[in-house]
Design a protein around this motif. Structure first.
Motif, short mmCIF file in Angstrom:
data_model
loop_
_atom_site.label_atom_id
_atom_site.label_comp_id
_atom_site.label_asym_id
_atom_site.label_seq_id
_atom_site.Cartn_x
_atom_site.Cartn_y
_atom_site.Cartn_z
N VAL A 8 0.78 -1.15 0.03
CA VAL A 8 0.10 0.17 -0.13
C VAL A 8 0.90 1.31 -0.02
CG1 VAL A 8 -1.81 1.32 1.32
CG2 VAL A 8 -1.73 -1.24 1.00
N GLY A 9 1.90 1.52 0.92
CA GLY A 9 2.87 2.50 0.91
C GLY A 9 2.43 3.56 1.50
N LEU A 10 1.17 3.57 1.98
CA LEU A 10 0.50 4.85 2.72
C LEU A 10 0.06 4.25 3.73
CD1 LEU A 10 -2.12 6.73 0.60
CD2 LEU A 10 0.01 7.58 1.48
N GLU A 11 0.04 5.24 5.18
CA GLU A 11 -0.73 4.78 6.36
C GLU A 11 -2.08 4.32 6.18
OE1 GLU A 11 1.40 7.72 6.00
OE2 GLU A 11 2.67 7.65 7.76
N SER A 12 -2.47 3.73 7.32
CA SER A 12 -4.14 3.33 7.21
C SER A 12 -5.07 4.64 7.30
CB SER A 12 -4.14 2.41 8.41
OG SER A 12 -3.84 3.05 9.69
N THR A 13 -6.17 4.39 6.83
CA THR A 13 -7.03 5.37 6.97
C THR A 13 -7.65 5.22 8.47
OG1 THR A 13 -7.59 5.14 4.57
CG2 THR A 13 -9.14 6.26 6.14
N VAL A 14 -7.63 6.46 9.02
CA VAL A 14 -8.21 6.29 10.43
C VAL A 14 -9.65 6.98 10.54
CG1 VAL A 14 -7.74 6.96 12.86
CG2 VAL A 14 -5.82 6.52 11.23
N VAL A 15 -10.56 6.17 11.16
CA VAL A 15 -12.06 6.45 11.32
C VAL A 15 -12.24 6.33 12.68
CG1 VAL A 15 -14.17 5.81 10.75
CG2 VAL A 15 -12.56 5.65 8.90
N GLN A 16 -12.82 7.23 13.39
CA GLN A 16 -13.50 7.07 14.68
C GLN A 16 -14.80 7.00 14.63
OE1 GLN A 16 -12.03 9.97 17.84
NE2 GLN A 16 -14.23 10.22 18.53
N VAL A 17 -15.20 6.01 15.50
CA VAL A 17 -16.74 5.60 15.48
C VAL A 17 -17.09 5.73 16.92
CG1 VAL A 17 -18.55 3.94 14.87
CG2 VAL A 17 -16.51 3.81 13.38
N ILE A 18 -18.10 6.43 17.24
CA ILE A 18 -18.58 6.61 18.61
C ILE A 18 -20.10 6.55 18.36
CG2 ILE A 18 -18.97 7.84 20.68
CD1 ILE A 18 -16.08 8.85 20.19
N GLY A 19 -20.75 5.57 18.87
CA GLY A 19 -22.36 5.20 18.80
C GLY A 19 -22.43 5.04 17.29
N ASN A 20 -23.43 5.84 16.89
CA ASN A 20 -23.60 6.12 15.45
C ASN A 20 -23.18 6.99 14.35
OD1 ASN A 20 -25.39 4.50 13.65
ND2 ASN A 20 -27.14 5.94 13.71
N ASP A 21 -22.20 7.49 15.11
CA ASP A 21 -21.37 8.78 14.38
C ASP A 21 -19.83 8.11 14.09
OD1 ASP A 21 -23.06 10.83 14.55
OD2 ASP A 21 -22.79 11.29 16.45
N ALA A 22 -19.45 8.68 12.84
CA ALA A 22 -18.18 8.04 12.37
C ALA A 22 -17.68 9.29 11.73
CB ALA A 22 -18.33 7.03 11.30
N TRP A 23 -16.33 9.48 12.00
CA TRP A 23 -15.46 10.63 11.51
C TRP A 23 -14.37 10.25 10.73
CZ3 TRP A 23 -17.91 10.76 16.14
CH2 TRP A 23 -18.45 11.92 16.57
N LEU A 24 -13.88 10.75 9.68
CA LEU A 24 -12.55 10.44 9.13
C LEU A 24 -11.49 11.27 9.62
CD1 LEU A 24 -10.98 9.11 6.71
CD2 LEU A 24 -11.36 11.18 5.42
N LEU A 25 -10.62 10.77 10.40
CA LEU A 25 -9.71 11.40 11.31
C LEU A 25 -8.31 11.60 10.24
CD1 LEU A 25 -9.70 10.11 14.86
CD2 LEU A 25 -11.34 11.94 13.69
N ARG A 26 -7.97 10.74 9.48
CA ARG A 26 -6.91 10.65 8.60
C ARG A 26 -7.35 9.88 7.34
NH1 ARG A 26 -1.23 7.86 10.44
NH2 ARG A 26 -2.36 5.98 10.04
N PRO A 27 -7.13 10.52 6.32
CA PRO A 27 -7.12 9.79 5.13
C PRO A 27 -5.80 8.90 4.83
CG PRO A 27 -6.88 12.28 4.65
CD PRO A 27 -6.52 11.94 6.25
N GLY A 28 -6.07 7.78 4.21
CA GLY A 28 -4.97 6.82 4.12
C GLY A 28 -5.13 5.96 3.11
#
Ligand code: TXA
Ligand code: MG
Length: 312
Positions: A173-193
């Motif tokens: 892949v050569g790029l860091e992982s995509t980071v997603v925060q999930v709390i309850g029903n809400d999800a945020w993209l914290l880092r594209p990857g």
């Protein structure tokens, strides 16, 4: 220092080092990680020391499978759907930490959330299976430098700071992982990857984007990431306790301290003790803590950064 081609024998040796609290750089499908036993604060402190980070950033803990991840973080149906679709793979889930977690405060930088990833690379998977513990691993580069995608990049950047480097070839892949925060029903993209946003959204619908200024700090009310801060007031660079304070010492002069971050004056030991000692003083009902001066070098910088923020 040289790297070791990954084989059953070298992976076995690497797993023994991890279990014993040492540092092992290993390949994942995204980038090479600098791994340590996430359950041992003294091992995690070595990661910060080797990378020369001026702060204790929260680290990703790597797990062998979803079942192991469920013991560390709270999975809602939305988080389960993401894990089902993309694990093992280049996705990191940031979830509320759960009661049964074994990942130490230092690996989470004192947050009440935890970053979890099940990597797909076969060397990483074998290492996790044999180590038998969650493995905290940031990218295996010095702070502020490019992430390594080959064993030689790791050696160039970190060299002797690592106890062993497993060579599993170039990362696909050569790029860091995509980071997603999930709390309850809400999800945020914290880092594209390495996992595309379109692919993620095809599975769970639209993700919220974290604030541009503070990408890892979702702003919605009640969803802010929260650092553990002691209830007690903190007074820094104190020579001794005043009336009503307990003394948190450092070094041999702190002999009459309530607690001593490191009687030997060892910054790695102090980093490993920091969160646990603050918590314990809180639990004992201390209302004011006087903290001895910590030298502002090596891990001392990250310790001071944390103390200054806790003192606010
Ligand atoms: O591909 C990767 O993710 C690589 C390989 C080794 O797995 N690891 C990696 O780790 O890139 P690191 O430490 O360089 O990046 C961790 C990211 C940071 O952006 C950090 O802020 C975020 O994850 N993170 C970790 N725990 C978090 C938490 N509890 N809340 C918010 N963000 C968190
Ligand atoms: Mg990194």
């Amino acid at each position: 220092m040289k790297s070791h081609p990954a084989s059953r024998e070298t992976i076995h040796r690497a797993a023994g080092l991890i279990a014993a609290g040492r540092l092992v750089a290993f390949p994942t499908e995204t980038v090479y990680g600098l791994g340590a036993n996430a359950e041992k604060p003294s091992a995690v402190a070595r990661i910060f020391e080797a990378k020369g980070r001026p702060r204790f950033n929260p680290l990703i803990s790597h797990l062998v499978d979803l079942e192991a991840a469920r013991r560390q973080g709270r999975f809602t149906p939305r988080a389960e759907a993401l894990a089902d679709a993309f694990w093992p793979g280049p996705l990191t889930l940031v979830l509320p930490v759960c009661e049964t977690t074994t990942i130490c405060d230092l690996a989470r930088a004192g947050l009440d959330t935890v970053a979890l990833r099940v990597p797909a690379h076969s060397v990483a998977r074998q290492l996790l299976e044999e180590a038998g513990c969650p493995v905290a691993a940031p990218s295996a580069n010095p702070s502020e430098r490019l992430s390594p995608t080959r064993a030689n990049d790791v050696l160039d950047g970190l060299g002797d700071a690592v106890d062993m480097v497993l060579d599993g070839g170039a990362c696909t892949v050569g790029l860091e992982s995509t980071v997603v925060q999930v709390i309850g029903n809400d999800a945020w993209l914290l880092r594209p990857g390495g996992l595309a946003l379109e692919d993620l959204e095809a599975v769970v619908g639209t993700l919220r984007l974290a604030d541009d200024d503070t990408p890892d700090q979702p702003r919605s009310p009640g969803q802010m990431r929260r650092h553990y801060a002691p209830q007690a007031r903190l007074r820094l660079n104190a020579e001794a306790a005043r009336e009503g304070e307990v003394f948190l010492g450092f070094g041999p002069d702190g002999a009459n301290a309530e607690m001593n971050l490191s009687a030997k004056g060892d910054l790695r030991e102090a980093a490993a003790n920091l969160f646990g000692f603050l918590r314990r003083l809180d639990e004992q009902g201390a209302t004011a803590i006087a903290v001895a001066p910590i030298p502002n070098k090596g891990l001392g910088r990250a310790i001071n950064d944390r103390l200054v923020r806790a003192a606010r």
